[in-house]
Design an enzyme around this catalytic site. Structure first.
Site, PDB file in Angstrom:
ATOM      1  N   LYS A  98       9.889  56.587  67.066  1.00  0.00           N
ATOM      2  CA  LYS A  98      10.925  57.593  67.330  1.00  0.00           C
ATOM      3  C   LYS A  98      10.371  59.005  67.070  1.00  0.00           C
ATOM      4  O   LYS A  98      10.531  59.898  67.896  1.00  0.00           O
ATOM      5  CB  LYS A  98      12.149  57.370  66.421  1.00  0.00           C
ATOM      6  CG  LYS A  98      12.780  55.995  66.546  1.00  0.00           C
ATOM      7  CD  LYS A  98      13.973  55.832  65.616  1.00  0.00           C
ATOM      8  CE  LYS A  98      13.651  55.872  64.132  1.00  0.00           C
ATOM      9  NZ  LYS A  98      12.825  54.769  63.632  1.00  0.00           N
TER      10      LYS A  98
ATOM     11  N   ARG B  60      22.610  55.827  61.383  1.00  0.00           N
ATOM     12  CA  ARG B  60      21.979  54.611  60.871  1.00  0.00           C
ATOM     13  C   ARG B  60      22.985  53.490  60.640  1.00  0.00           C
ATOM     14  O   ARG B  60      22.589  52.395  60.275  1.00  0.00           O
ATOM     15  CB  ARG B  60      21.339  54.880  59.510  1.00  0.00           C
ATOM     16  CG  ARG B  60      20.102  55.724  59.546  1.00  0.00           C
ATOM     17  CD  ARG B  60      18.960  54.903  60.069  1.00  0.00           C
ATOM     18  NE  ARG B  60      17.873  54.741  59.171  1.00  0.00           N
ATOM     19  CZ  ARG B  60      16.793  55.510  59.126  1.00  0.00           C
ATOM     20  NH1 ARG B  60      16.662  56.541  59.900  1.00  0.00           N
ATOM     21  NH2 ARG B  60      15.816  55.231  58.319  1.00  0.00           N
TER      22      ARG B  60
ATOM     23  N   ARG C 129       0.227  54.361  58.954  1.00  0.00           N
ATOM     24  CA  ARG C 129       0.614  55.743  59.316  1.00  0.00           C
ATOM     25  C   ARG C 129       0.061  56.770  58.328  1.00  0.00           C
ATOM     26  O   ARG C 129       0.097  56.583  57.135  1.00  0.00           O
ATOM     27  CB  ARG C 129       2.142  55.856  59.335  1.00  0.00           C
ATOM     28  CG  ARG C 129       2.609  57.303  59.494  1.00  0.00           C
ATOM     29  CD  ARG C 129       4.054  57.425  59.842  1.00  0.00           C
ATOM     30  NE  ARG C 129       4.910  56.694  58.933  1.00  0.00           N
ATOM     31  CZ  ARG C 129       6.179  56.414  59.179  1.00  0.00           C
ATOM     32  NH1 ARG C 129       6.734  56.807  60.306  1.00  0.00           N
ATOM     33  NH2 ARG C 129       6.895  55.746  58.314  1.00  0.00           N
TER      34      ARG C 129
ATOM     35  N   ARG D  74       3.209  58.272  53.476  1.00  0.00           N
ATOM     36  CA  ARG D  74       4.574  58.366  52.961  1.00  0.00           C
ATOM     37  C   ARG D  74       4.795  57.399  51.792  1.00  0.00           C
ATOM     38  O   ARG D  74       4.296  56.279  51.812  1.00  0.00           O
ATOM     39  CB  ARG D  74       5.576  58.051  54.086  1.00  0.00           C
ATOM     40  CG  ARG D  74       6.114  59.308  54.743  1.00  0.00           C
ATOM     41  CD  ARG D  74       6.901  59.068  55.977  1.00  0.00           C
ATOM     42  NE  ARG D  74       7.974  58.086  55.858  1.00  0.00           N
ATOM     43  CZ  ARG D  74       8.830  57.795  56.833  1.00  0.00           C
ATOM     44  NH1 ARG D  74       8.727  58.421  57.994  1.00  0.00           N
ATOM     45  NH2 ARG D  74       9.765  56.898  56.680  1.00  0.00           N
TER      46      ARG D  74
HETATM   47  P1  AP5 Z   1       6.603  56.935  64.025  1.00  0.00           P
HETATM   48  O1  AP5 Z   1       6.747  57.736  65.264  1.00  0.00           O
HETATM   49  O2  AP5 Z   1       6.410  57.656  62.730  1.00  0.00           O
HETATM   50  O3  AP5 Z   1       7.824  55.876  63.904  1.00  0.00           O
HETATM   51  P2  AP5 Z   1       9.340  56.093  63.560  1.00  0.00           P
HETATM   52  O4  AP5 Z   1      10.128  55.268  64.515  1.00  0.00           O
HETATM   53  O5  AP5 Z   1       9.674  57.546  63.474  1.00  0.00           O
HETATM   54  O6  AP5 Z   1       9.382  55.375  62.143  1.00  0.00           O
HETATM   55  P3  AP5 Z   1       9.943  55.872  60.724  1.00  0.00           P
HETATM   56  O7  AP5 Z   1       9.221  55.081  59.675  1.00  0.00           O
HETATM   57  O8  AP5 Z   1       9.904  57.360  60.607  1.00  0.00           O
HETATM   58  O9  AP5 Z   1      11.397  55.383  60.806  1.00  0.00           O
HETATM   59  P4  AP5 Z   1      12.349  55.189  59.657  1.00  0.00           P
HETATM   60  O10 AP5 Z   1      13.598  55.066  60.415  1.00  0.00           O
HETATM   61  O11 AP5 Z   1      12.061  54.089  58.724  1.00  0.00           O
HETATM   62  O12 AP5 Z   1      12.129  56.482  58.714  1.00  0.00           O
HETATM   63  P5  AP5 Z   1      13.005  57.778  58.451  1.00  0.00           P
HETATM   64  O13 AP5 Z   1      12.080  58.867  58.123  1.00  0.00           O
HETATM   65  O14 AP5 Z   1      13.983  57.968  59.537  1.00  0.00           O
HETATM   66  O15 AP5 Z   1       5.383  55.916  64.222  1.00  0.00           O
HETATM   67  C1  AP5 Z   1       4.976  55.035  63.188  1.00  0.00           C
HETATM   68  C2  AP5 Z   1       3.459  54.819  63.235  1.00  0.00           C
HETATM   69  O16 AP5 Z   1       3.127  54.137  64.450  1.00  0.00           O
HETATM   70  C3  AP5 Z   1       2.630  56.117  63.238  1.00  0.00           C
HETATM   71  O17 AP5 Z   1       1.426  55.896  62.529  1.00  0.00           O
HETATM   72  C4  AP5 Z   1       2.317  56.346  64.718  1.00  0.00           C
HETATM   73  O18 AP5 Z   1       1.111  57.073  64.889  1.00  0.00           O
HETATM   74  C5  AP5 Z   1       2.213  54.906  65.218  1.00  0.00           C
HETATM   75  N1  AP5 Z   1       2.581  54.758  66.634  1.00  0.00           N
HETATM   76  C6  AP5 Z   1       3.578  55.391  67.322  1.00  0.00           C
HETATM   77  N2  AP5 Z   1       3.604  54.979  68.604  1.00  0.00           N
HETATM   78  C7  AP5 Z   1       2.613  54.049  68.726  1.00  0.00           C
HETATM   79  C8  AP5 Z   1       2.132  53.263  69.813  1.00  0.00           C
HETATM   80  N3  AP5 Z   1       2.682  53.340  71.025  1.00  0.00           N
HETATM   81  N4  AP5 Z   1       1.099  52.418  69.592  1.00  0.00           N
HETATM   82  C9  AP5 Z   1       0.523  52.335  68.361  1.00  0.00           C
HETATM   83  N5  AP5 Z   1       0.929  53.064  67.299  1.00  0.00           N
HETATM   84  C10 AP5 Z   1       1.958  53.914  67.477  1.00  0.00           C
HETATM   85  O19 AP5 Z   1      13.825  57.328  57.147  1.00  0.00           O
HETATM   86  C11 AP5 Z   1      13.191  57.176  55.901  1.00  0.00           C
HETATM   87  C12 AP5 Z   1      14.248  56.924  54.835  1.00  0.00           C
HETATM   88  O20 AP5 Z   1      15.135  58.068  54.722  1.00  0.00           O
HETATM   89  C13 AP5 Z   1      15.204  55.735  55.086  1.00  0.00           C
HETATM   90  O21 AP5 Z   1      14.656  54.509  54.619  1.00  0.00           O
HETATM   91  C14 AP5 Z   1      16.448  56.164  54.288  1.00  0.00           C
HETATM   92  O22 AP5 Z   1      16.274  55.928  52.923  1.00  0.00           O
HETATM   93  C15 AP5 Z   1      16.482  57.665  54.521  1.00  0.00           C
HETATM   94  N6  AP5 Z   1      17.267  58.046  55.703  1.00  0.00           N
HETATM   95  C16 AP5 Z   1      16.818  58.654  56.838  1.00  0.00           C
HETATM   96  N7  AP5 Z   1      17.804  58.858  57.715  1.00  0.00           N
HETATM   97  C17 AP5 Z   1      18.941  58.376  57.116  1.00  0.00           C
HETATM   98  C18 AP5 Z   1      20.295  58.283  57.535  1.00  0.00           C
HETATM   99  N8  AP5 Z   1      20.697  58.726  58.741  1.00  0.00           N
HETATM  100  N9  AP5 Z   1      21.187  57.710  56.685  1.00  0.00           N
HETATM  101  C19 AP5 Z   1      20.808  57.258  55.470  1.00  0.00           C
HETATM  102  N10 AP5 Z   1      19.528  57.296  55.028  1.00  0.00           N
HETATM  103  C20 AP5 Z   1      18.604  57.858  55.848  1.00  0.00           C
HETATM  104 MG    MG Z   2      10.251  58.853  61.906  1.00  0.00          MG
END
Ligand code: AP5
Ligand code: MG
Length: 215
Positions: free
Chosen positions: A13, A88, A127, A160
């Protein structure tokens, strides 16, 4: 574009959102990035959020909803927005709908990036992110030219805190239980689109643009 990006942790994403920002200038609103910034700044909100993030659980809705509303009210969102990692759960999705209707800027699409479950662990443990410019790498799939250093700006790369195997397992569980049902929620509204998130990042981006009717 007024878009929600859906997809499991590690689906890409953030990677695809950043490419949309680069090409179209639409602001990305990543609740994860906003929360990590609050944690780094040591604010009371950040301290509360860290407790949940370190466990791989969702931060309480009360914390996240106020943060998103304040961000959506900023002027740059008048031209559109990309919500990444929000909503979420169903409560967040319903509140978002009410908020956006009141602001006269309802969603136009919810795009799901689909990646097989078995691929996600490697994406997340591998990552690395640039401290300075936010560019993302992966030590298995798209390593930087020099270990620990950003190709784009020479910034330092970091891992991270929540990208540890145990925490990732919990995040994936939380995703399945609370976030995956949003596909159904947006499908009933008739705005769901999806792309396969496996393969080359630029090819996926082309599919994303096509699905969204962008050129
Ligand atoms: P990346 O693009 O970083 O993936 P992503 O989908 O953004 O994954 P996240 O880990 O950021 O999602 P998440 O939902 O767990 O984390 P968030 O920060 O939102 O890609 C991942 C890796 O794959 C990278 O190394 C990239 O280079 C690689 N990659 C990408 N495309 C590729 C491809 N095609 N082929 C190969 N490799 C590839 O949330 C973190 C925490 O914050 C949550 O656990 C929660 O505690 C809190 N939080 C965030 N939002 C909320 C909310 N709305 N409500 C409550 N808590 C929340
Ligand atoms: Mg992300």
């Amino acid at each position: 574009m007024r878009l929600v990006l859906l997809g499991a942790p590690g689906a890409g994403k953030g990677t695809q959102a950043k490419k949309l920002v680069e090409k179209y200038g639409t602001p990305q609103i990543s609740t994860g990035d906003l929360l990590r910034a609050a944690v780094a700044a040591g604010t009371p909100l950040g301290k509360e959020a860290k407790f949940y993030m370190d466990k791989g659980e969702l931060v309480p809705d009360s914390v996240v909803l106020g943060m998103v509303e304040a961000r959506l009210k900023q002027d740059d969102c008048k031209k559109g927005y990309i919500l990444d990692g929000f909503p979420r759960n169903t409560k967040q999705a319903e509140t978002l709908d009410n908020m956006l209707t009141a602001m006269n800027m309802a969603l136009t699409s919810a795009l799901s990036v689909d990646v097989p479950f078995d691929d996600l662990m490697k994406r997340l443990t591998g990552r690395r992110t640039c401290k300075a410019c936010g560019q993302m790498y992966n030590i298995y799939f798209s390593a930087p030219k020099k270990e620990g250093v950003c190709d784009k700006c020479n910034g330092e790369l970091f891992q991270r805190d929540d990208d540890k195997e145990e925490t990732i397992k919990k995040r994936l569980e939380v995703y399945n239980a609370q976030t995956a049902p949003l596909m159904d929620y947006y499908s009933k509204k008739g705005i769901v689109k999806s792309v396969s998130g496996t393969g080359n990042i630029d090819e996926i981006f082309n599919k994303v643009c096509k699905e969204l009717g962008l050129n």
